[in-house]
Design a protein around this motif. Structure first.
Motif, PDB file in Angstrom:
ATOM      1  N   PRO A   4       1.040  -1.044  -0.095  1.00 43.85           N
ATOM      2  CA  PRO A   4       0.114  -0.071   0.016  1.00 43.85           C
ATOM      3  C   PRO A   4       0.900   1.137   0.140  1.00 43.85           C
ATOM      4  CG  PRO A   4      -0.013  -1.203   2.132  1.00 43.85           C
ATOM      5  CD  PRO A   4       0.829  -1.986   1.336  1.00 43.85           C
ATOM      6  N   GLU A   5       0.249   2.294  -0.679  1.00 43.33           N
ATOM      7  CA  GLU A   5       0.976   3.615  -0.570  1.00 43.33           C
ATOM      8  C   GLU A   5       1.272   4.238   0.919  1.00 43.33           C
ATOM      9  OE1 GLU A   5      -0.395   6.738  -3.547  1.00 43.33           O
ATOM     10  OE2 GLU A   5      -1.520   4.995  -4.167  1.00 43.33           O
ATOM     11  N   PHE A   6       0.330   4.050   1.505  1.00 40.01           N
ATOM     12  CA  PHE A   6       0.282   4.312   3.183  1.00 40.01           C
ATOM     13  C   PHE A   6      -0.697   3.363   3.850  1.00 40.01           C
ATOM     14  CE2 PHE A   6      -2.316   7.169   0.693  1.00 40.01           C
ATOM     15  CZ  PHE A   6      -3.702   7.199   1.507  1.00 40.01           C
ATOM     16  N   ASN A   7      -0.384   3.927   5.164  1.00 32.73           N
ATOM     17  CA  ASN A   7      -1.355   2.923   6.082  1.00 32.73           C
ATOM     18  C   ASN A   7      -1.920   4.313   7.060  1.00 32.73           C
ATOM     19  OD1 ASN A   7      -0.122   0.623   5.723  1.00 32.73           O
ATOM     20  ND2 ASN A   7       1.547   1.178   7.314  1.00 32.73           N
ATOM     21  N   CYS A   8      -3.293   3.962   7.231  1.00 22.09           N
ATOM     22  CA  CYS A   8      -3.965   5.062   8.150  1.00 22.09           C
ATOM     23  C   CYS A   8      -4.855   4.161   9.141  1.00 22.09           C
ATOM     24  CB  CYS A   8      -4.794   5.924   7.184  1.00 22.09           C
ATOM     25  SG  CYS A   8      -6.424   5.105   6.365  1.00 22.09           S
ATOM     26  N   LEU A   9      -5.080   4.901  10.375  1.00 22.16           N
ATOM     27  CA  LEU A   9      -5.521   4.335  11.663  1.00 22.16           C
ATOM     28  C   LEU A   9      -6.908   4.979  11.749  1.00 22.16           C
ATOM     29  CD1 LEU A   9      -5.738   2.213  13.856  1.00 22.16           C
ATOM     30  CD2 LEU A   9      -4.349   4.230  15.039  1.00 22.16           C
ATOM     31  N   SER A  31      -3.709   3.037  -2.881  1.00 23.62           N
ATOM     32  CA  SER A  31      -3.576   1.898  -2.100  1.00 23.62           C
ATOM     33  C   SER A  31      -3.405   2.503  -0.563  1.00 23.62           C
ATOM     34  CB  SER A  31      -2.538   1.022  -2.636  1.00 23.62           C
ATOM     35  OG  SER A  31      -2.232  -0.022  -1.830  1.00 23.62           O
ATOM     36  N   CYS A  32      -4.520   2.409   0.095  1.00 22.09           N
ATOM     37  CA  CYS A  32      -4.365   2.807   1.523  1.00 22.09           C
ATOM     38  C   CYS A  32      -4.865   1.681   2.262  1.00 22.09           C
ATOM     39  CB  CYS A  32      -5.381   3.797   1.610  1.00 22.09           C
ATOM     40  SG  CYS A  32      -5.664   4.336   3.420  1.00 22.09           S
ATOM     41  N   ASP A  33      -3.859   1.109   3.254  1.00 25.68           N
ATOM     42  CA  ASP A  33      -4.423   0.058   4.163  1.00 25.68           C
ATOM     43  C   ASP A  33      -4.934   0.601   5.264  1.00 25.68           C
ATOM     44  OD1 ASP A  33      -4.427  -2.367   5.438  1.00 25.68           O
ATOM     45  OD2 ASP A  33      -2.095  -2.491   6.048  1.00 25.68           O
ATOM     46  N   VAL A  34      -6.086   0.396   5.468  1.00 29.19           N
ATOM     47  CA  VAL A  34      -6.852   0.934   6.551  1.00 29.19           C
ATOM     48  C   VAL A  34      -7.024  -0.183   7.883  1.00 29.19           C
ATOM     49  CG1 VAL A  34      -9.240   1.838   7.180  1.00 29.19           C
ATOM     50  CG2 VAL A  34      -8.378   2.185   4.939  1.00 29.19           C
ATOM     51  N   THR A  35      -6.529   0.296   8.792  1.00 31.67           N
ATOM     52  CA  THR A  35      -6.719  -0.345  10.185  1.00 31.67           C
ATOM     53  C   THR A  35      -7.587   0.316  10.984  1.00 31.67           C
ATOM     54  OG1 THR A  35      -4.376  -1.039   9.913  1.00 31.67           O
ATOM     55  CG2 THR A  35      -5.358  -1.344  12.116  1.00 31.67           C
ATOM     56  N   PHE A  36      -8.550  -0.406  11.823  1.00 30.74           N
ATOM     57  CA  PHE A  36      -9.570   0.022  12.572  1.00 30.74           C
ATOM     58  C   PHE A  36      -8.957  -0.327  13.877  1.00 30.74           C
ATOM     59  CE2 PHE A  36     -12.099  -0.294   8.745  1.00 30.74           C
ATOM     60  CZ  PHE A  36     -12.673   0.958   8.817  1.00 30.74           C
ATOM     61  N   ALA A  37      -9.193   0.538  14.816  1.00 30.97           N
ATOM     62  CA  ALA A  37      -9.147   0.336  16.118  1.00 30.97           C
ATOM     63  C   ALA A  37     -10.670   0.777  17.113  1.00 30.97           C
ATOM     64  CB  ALA A  37      -7.951   1.192  17.006  1.00 30.97           C
ATOM     65  N   LEU A  38     -11.176   0.044  17.811  1.00 31.22           N
ATOM     66  CA  LEU A  38     -12.488   0.113  18.414  1.00 31.22           C
ATOM     67  C   LEU A  38     -12.483   0.935  19.980  1.00 31.22           C
ATOM     68  CD1 LEU A  38     -14.058  -3.185  17.640  1.00 31.22           C
ATOM     69  CD2 LEU A  38     -13.709  -1.355  16.127  1.00 31.22           C
ATOM     70  N   SER A  39     -11.196   1.253  20.405  1.00 35.28           N
ATOM     71  CA  SER A  39     -11.279   1.879  21.638  1.00 35.28           C
ATOM     72  C   SER A  39      -9.736   2.545  21.583  1.00 35.28           C
ATOM     73  CB  SER A  39     -11.323   0.824  22.791  1.00 35.28           C
ATOM     74  OG  SER A  39     -10.181  -0.007  22.643  1.00 35.28           O
ATOM     75  N   LEU A  40      -9.764   3.110  22.609  1.00 35.15           N
ATOM     76  CA  LEU A  40      -8.136   3.992  22.806  1.00 35.15           C
ATOM     77  C   LEU A  40      -7.345   2.902  23.107  1.00 35.15           C
ATOM     78  CD1 LEU A  40      -9.372   7.125  24.701  1.00 35.15           C
ATOM     79  CD2 LEU A  40      -8.775   7.098  22.162  1.00 35.15           C
ATOM     80  N   ALA A  41      -7.495   1.859  23.908  1.00 36.94           N
ATOM     81  CA  ALA A  41      -6.780   0.989  24.353  1.00 36.94           C
ATOM     82  C   ALA A  41      -6.159   0.249  23.067  1.00 36.94           C
ATOM     83  CB  ALA A  41      -7.335   0.016  25.299  1.00 36.94           C
ATOM     84  N   ARG A  50       2.911  -0.580  14.567  1.00 42.52           N
ATOM     85  CA  ARG A  50       3.293  -0.335  13.190  1.00 42.52           C
ATOM     86  C   ARG A  50       3.107   1.507  13.055  1.00 42.52           C
ATOM     87  NH1 ARG A  50      -1.245  -2.075   8.953  1.00 42.52           N
ATOM     88  NH2 ARG A  50       0.425  -1.782   7.408  1.00 42.52           N
ATOM     89  N   SER A  51       3.689   2.095  12.178  1.00 41.09           N
ATOM     90  CA  SER A  51       3.324   3.561  11.820  1.00 41.09           C
ATOM     91  C   SER A  51       2.211   3.845  10.815  1.00 41.09           C
ATOM     92  CB  SER A  51       4.734   4.211  11.524  1.00 41.09           C
ATOM     93  OG  SER A  51       4.999   3.713  10.147  1.00 41.09           O
ATOM     94  N   TYR A  52       1.723   5.118  10.932  1.00 36.80           N
ATOM     95  CA  TYR A  52       0.602   5.479  10.386  1.00 36.80           C
ATOM     96  C   TYR A  52       0.815   6.743   9.513  1.00 36.80           C
ATOM     97  CZ  TYR A  52      -1.609   1.423  12.408  1.00 36.80           C
ATOM     98  OH  TYR A  52      -2.005   0.476  12.810  1.00 36.80           O
ATOM     99  N   ALA A  53       0.406   6.987   8.358  1.00 32.88           N
ATOM    100  CA  ALA A  53       0.712   8.125   7.765  1.00 32.88           C
ATOM    101  C   ALA A  53      -0.443   9.437   8.310  1.00 32.88           C
ATOM    102  CB  ALA A  53       0.412   7.999   6.072  1.00 32.88           C
ATOM    103  N   LYS A  80       3.625  11.650  17.869  1.00 35.91           N
ATOM    104  CA  LYS A  80       3.594  13.094  17.748  1.00 35.91           C
ATOM    105  C   LYS A  80       3.562  13.893  16.209  1.00 35.91           C
ATOM    106  CE  LYS A  80       8.232  14.521  18.861  1.00 35.91           C
ATOM    107  NZ  LYS A  80       9.133  15.153  19.818  1.00 35.91           N
ATOM    108  N   ASN A  81       4.149  13.169  15.452  1.00 41.32           N
ATOM    109  CA  ASN A  81       4.639  13.472  14.039  1.00 41.32           C
ATOM    110  C   ASN A  81       3.410  12.989  13.055  1.00 41.32           C
ATOM    111  OD1 ASN A  81       6.729  15.073  14.758  1.00 41.32           O
ATOM    112  ND2 ASN A  81       7.802  13.184  14.783  1.00 41.32           N
ATOM    113  N   THR A  82       2.482  12.085  13.491  1.00 42.68           N
ATOM    114  CA  THR A  82       1.319  11.700  12.715  1.00 42.68           C
ATOM    115  C   THR A  82       0.318  12.613  12.908  1.00 42.68           C
ATOM    116  OG1 THR A  82       1.951   9.439  13.448  1.00 42.68           O
ATOM    117  CG2 THR A  82      -0.211   9.630  12.346  1.00 42.68           C
ATOM    118  N   PRO A  83      -0.164  13.316  11.631  1.00 45.14           N
ATOM    119  CA  PRO A  83      -1.318  14.142  11.616  1.00 45.14           C
ATOM    120  C   PRO A  83      -2.426  13.388  12.298  1.00 45.14           C
ATOM    121  CG  PRO A  83      -0.234  13.894   9.302  1.00 45.14           C
ATOM    122  CD  PRO A  83       0.326  12.910  10.110  1.00 45.14           C
ATOM    123  N   VAL A  84      -3.481  14.132  12.626  1.00 48.34           N
ATOM    124  CA  VAL A  84      -4.651  13.471  13.220  1.00 48.34           C
ATOM    125  C   VAL A  84      -5.845  14.417  12.796  1.00 48.34           C
ATOM    126  CG1 VAL A  84      -6.041  12.975  15.589  1.00 48.34           C
ATOM    127  CG2 VAL A  84      -3.602  12.709  15.453  1.00 48.34           C
TER     128      VAL A  84
END
Length: 133
Positions: A4-9, A31-41, A50-53, A80-84
């Motif tokens: 993938p071109e990048f990963n996003c969370l 090509s975006c690899d999307v990862t889902f998190a259902l909570s802060l934990a 892993r790192s995310y774009a 801290k460097n990951t855009p949110v």
């Protein structure tokens, strides 16, 4: 298959919102690899693996507020460097105040999470806009 071109969370606990976000992200024509998190934990675990774009963060989660989590992200040496992008049903003044000095690049309502907005955001923070939806 190419990497993938990048990963996003996407940190979002609501099934329907996750489905909408996944649909928008897959229509970007990249090509975006999307990862889902259902909570802060869950997000902390995913971020340690892993790192995310870019991170899309809901404010109301089962184990806390996204507006508080951005403070944790901003204090972390790697995260801290990951855009949110905060994506919430009800943006509030306190959310804007907490986000102002952090790594939050946008605060959107769920209705604002569409192809044009995400494409423009990726062009600015991830690299390269795409034509058409």
């Amino acid at each position: 298959m190419a990497a993938p071109e990048f990963n996003c969370l996407v940190i979002e606990d609501t099934v329907v919102d996750r489905m909408i976000m996944k649909s928008v992200l897959t229509k970007l024509g990249r090509s975006c690899d999307v990862t889902f998190a259902l909570s802060l934990a869950d997000a902390r675990v995913k971020l340690s693996e892993r790192s995310y774009a870019i991170i899309f963060l809901d404010n109301a989660l089962p184990d806390g507020n996204g507006a508080d989590f951005v403070l944790e992200l901003a204090a972390h040496k790697i995260w801290k460097n990951t855009p949110v992008v905060m994506v919430t049903d009800f943006p509030s003044p306190f959310m804007y105040a907490k986000a102002k000095a952090q790594n939050v690049v946008a605060i959107w309502t769920k209705e604002q999470f569409d192809w044009a907005a995400v494409n423009a955001l990726f062009a600015k923070y991830v690299g390269g806009a795409r034509r058409g939806a």
